[in-house]
Design a protein around this motif. Sequence first.
Motif, PDB file in Angstrom:
ATOM      1  N   LEU A  91       9.346  10.114   0.303  1.00  0.00           N
ATOM      2  CA  LEU A  91       8.629   9.870   1.558  1.00  0.00           C
ATOM      3  C   LEU A  91       7.793  11.095   1.952  1.00  0.00           C
ATOM      4  N   LYS A  95       3.728  11.654   2.088  1.00  0.00           N
ATOM      5  CA  LYS A  95       3.023  12.163   3.274  1.00  0.00           C
ATOM      6  C   LYS A  95       2.098  13.328   2.920  1.00  0.00           C
ATOM      7  N   GLN A 122       9.257   5.082  -6.046  1.00  0.00           N
ATOM      8  CA  GLN A 122       8.873   4.826  -4.657  1.00  0.00           C
ATOM      9  C   GLN A 122       7.544   5.461  -4.246  1.00  0.00           C
ATOM     10  N   GLN A 125       4.080   3.520  -4.071  1.00  0.00           N
ATOM     11  CA  GLN A 125       4.107   2.437  -3.086  1.00  0.00           C
ATOM     12  C   GLN A 125       4.048   3.006  -1.669  1.00  0.00           C
ATOM     13  N   MET A 126       4.779   4.107  -1.446  1.00  0.00           N
ATOM     14  CA  MET A 126       4.798   4.726  -0.112  1.00  0.00           C
ATOM     15  C   MET A 126       3.420   5.291   0.241  1.00  0.00           C
ATOM     16  N   ALA A 128       0.585   4.204  -0.869  1.00  0.00           N
ATOM     17  CA  ALA A 128      -0.283   3.057  -0.596  1.00  0.00           C
ATOM     18  C   ALA A 128      -0.071   2.566   0.831  1.00  0.00           C
ATOM     19  N   ALA A 129       1.194   2.520   1.263  1.00  0.00           N
ATOM     20  CA  ALA A 129       1.498   2.068   2.621  1.00  0.00           C
ATOM     21  C   ALA A 129       0.909   3.020   3.655  1.00  0.00           C
ATOM     22  N   LEU A 130       1.104   4.327   3.439  1.00  0.00           N
ATOM     23  CA  LEU A 130       0.664   5.316   4.428  1.00  0.00           C
ATOM     24  C   LEU A 130      -0.861   5.367   4.536  1.00  0.00           C
ATOM     25  N   GLY A 132      -2.722   2.777   3.773  1.00  0.00           N
ATOM     26  CA  GLY A 132      -3.201   1.424   4.048  1.00  0.00           C
ATOM     27  C   GLY A 132      -4.045   0.863   2.917  1.00  0.00           C
ATOM     28  N   ARG A 133      -3.811   1.360   1.688  1.00  0.00           N
ATOM     29  CA  ARG A 133      -4.598   0.926   0.538  1.00  0.00           C
ATOM     30  C   ARG A 133      -3.794  -0.027  -0.342  1.00  0.00           C
ATOM     31  N   PRO A 134      -4.479  -0.855  -1.148  1.00  0.00           N
ATOM     32  CA  PRO A 134      -3.747  -1.729  -2.070  1.00  0.00           C
ATOM     33  C   PRO A 134      -3.092  -0.932  -3.188  1.00  0.00           C
ATOM     34  N   GLN A 135      -2.054  -1.530  -3.784  1.00  0.00           N
ATOM     35  CA  GLN A 135      -1.311  -0.849  -4.836  1.00  0.00           C
ATOM     36  C   GLN A 135      -1.258  -1.693  -6.101  1.00  0.00           C
ATOM     37  N   THR A 137       1.093  -1.413  -9.121  1.00  0.00           N
ATOM     38  CA  THR A 137       2.221  -0.694  -9.704  1.00  0.00           C
ATOM     39  C   THR A 137       2.506  -1.181 -11.120  1.00  0.00           C
ATOM     40  N   LEU A 164      -7.851  -5.117  -7.102  1.00  0.00           N
ATOM     41  CA  LEU A 164      -7.685  -4.271  -5.927  1.00  0.00           C
ATOM     42  C   LEU A 164      -9.019  -3.696  -5.484  1.00  0.00           C
TER      43      LEU A 164
ATOM     44  N   GLU B  70       0.963  -6.018  -0.322  1.00  0.00           N
ATOM     45  CA  GLU B  70       0.068  -5.711   0.800  1.00  0.00           C
ATOM     46  C   GLU B  70       0.244  -6.752   1.907  1.00  0.00           C
ATOM     47  N   ALA B 103       8.004   3.049   3.867  1.00  0.00           N
ATOM     48  CA  ALA B 103       7.015   4.011   4.371  1.00  0.00           C
ATOM     49  C   ALA B 103       6.427   3.539   5.695  1.00  0.00           C
ATOM     50  N   ALA B 173      -4.146  -5.685   2.632  1.00  0.00           N
ATOM     51  CA  ALA B 173      -5.022  -4.517   2.473  1.00  0.00           C
ATOM     52  C   ALA B 173      -5.750  -4.520   1.136  1.00  0.00           C
ATOM     53  N   GLY B 174      -6.513  -5.573   0.860  1.00  0.00           N
ATOM     54  CA  GLY B 174      -7.451  -5.521  -0.261  1.00  0.00           C
ATOM     55  C   GLY B 174      -6.948  -5.819  -1.650  1.00  0.00           C
TER      56      GLY B 174
END
Lengths: 245, 309
Positions: A91, A95, A122, A125-126, A128-130, A132-135, A137, A164, B70, B103, B173-174
């Motif tokens: 995490l 960040k 992890q 994926q984390m 991508a979440a932070l 706000g982008r697509p992932q 994996t 993506l 997403e 997250a 998200a895309g």
Amino acid sequence: VPVKRVIDYNVKPRVKMDGTGVDLANVKMSMNPFDEISVEEAIRLKEKGVATEIVAVSIGVAKAQETLRTALAMGADRAILVQTDDEVEPLAVAKILKAIVDEEQPGLVILGKQAIDDDSNQTGQMLAALTGRPQGTFANKLEVAGDAATVTREVDGGLETVKLALPAIITTDLRLNEPRYASLPNIMKAKSKPLANKTPADYGVDTATRLQTLKVSEPPKRSAGIKVADVDELVAKLKNMGVAA
Amino acid sequence: MKTLVWVEHDSGAIKDATLSAVTAAAKLGEVHMLVAGSGVGAVGEAAAKIAGVGKVHVADDAAFDHVLPEAIAPLVVDLMGHHDAFVAPATANGKNIAPRVAALLDVMQISDILSVEGDNTFTRPIYAGNAIATVKSSDSKLVITVRGTAFEKAAREGGSGAVEAVSGSGENAGSSFVGAEISKSERPELTSAKIIVSGGRALQNSENFHSIIEPLADKLGAGVGASRAAVDAGYVPNDYQVGQTGKIVAPEVYIAVGISGAIQHLAGMKDSKTIIAINKDEDAPIFQVADIGLVGDLFKIVPELTEKL
């Protein structure tokens, strides 16, 4: 491209007697194998004229610099070391990477799918979440065209393809590519490539751990088995176990 | 504690991995389920019948097809407003979604747990299963993935949960789904098979793999696995791979044919009840974990074994 310095994958890790962790003193360390694949993929994108610059990032002890030099020797353009002696969880890594992404604005972030030491799977994926982008994996094929990346992913039953919008976050699986070896002249050249030294505080990230490791122990040992002399004896054993009629 | 369990399903059937996750979640408290996808009413009904299950949340929307993280992660985050833990099986989907959820909630995820030691204390394997860490979370909400082979499967019948529709935004998200190539197999699924026959590099080529490994597997009603070397060499597709980076299996009987037993392979199968190794190299590391070993040429031994069974 984030890279991690981990115990070499050929080394059998030993758990410390006091149960505080795995003994890493005098153990061979290397770049996490999945990260080598990430670096290789980034270089191939650059060779195809898709990527313009490759920035390698590592977070960890001063010696992680060696891991970054390896990435530079393979073909990365410059490196950032976020130095800390603390253990940094996925995490917090995500960040720090987010702060670097905000600063550098990369079109793609390519990470390994997991580090072979904590086996978390992890960080990508984390991130991508932070952000706000697509992932994408567990990638085993990556194609970038225009403002989209097409990623073929390894899933439980086979393969799956997703598209993506860029910028995007990719994590690599083992079969994405075969990483190259750094040649001696490239290793020499890598020594003069830029490497910036930072700390987590520079990015305003608190690396305090959320998970406390209470104990690290050896897994249960399997007792030694027997060897059978021929197929008949093996068949008899299988029948005894009720596996075969 | 109220937990929300991700239901892994496939063409209308709930996968076994979900049942193991329910068992793990039940150790934490009340078990709720989340079923997402389009036309998943029947899956929701089936989830409600699983023993020990309370409420089943059904998000019926095409936005949730193909399990794009997403779209799924914001849905889960919404539901986490009134749940204390999100529990997913450590499948490709579970591993894809759970960290994204964690997250967004600003919590650390706990990957691939082997046991529940307390409300917020768990064990999990590290270093390819060469060490077991006991970890305690200080986060207010828990996000966990569960190693299927480490927990009994909850019974598919006997529960009487209430089904409740939930609507998610389907916000994405895309990313979009393009297609899939799923291997078709009549054999038991690898992660839930009782017997597995696995082949390695020593098979030499794809034809040998099919003509030597598969007849033995079929004779035993077994699933078919492979080492990374066999997959990399193209003998079989990569979803056959057993190991640290492939599937983790723990069948009653694991038969390793022509597999040396590298650390990364052992990580995926060393919890099997009985391990049988067939290898011509008597010093192969696989013999250190095998309960029954037979040293010899697999090209002679395996066909003979298949015939005599």
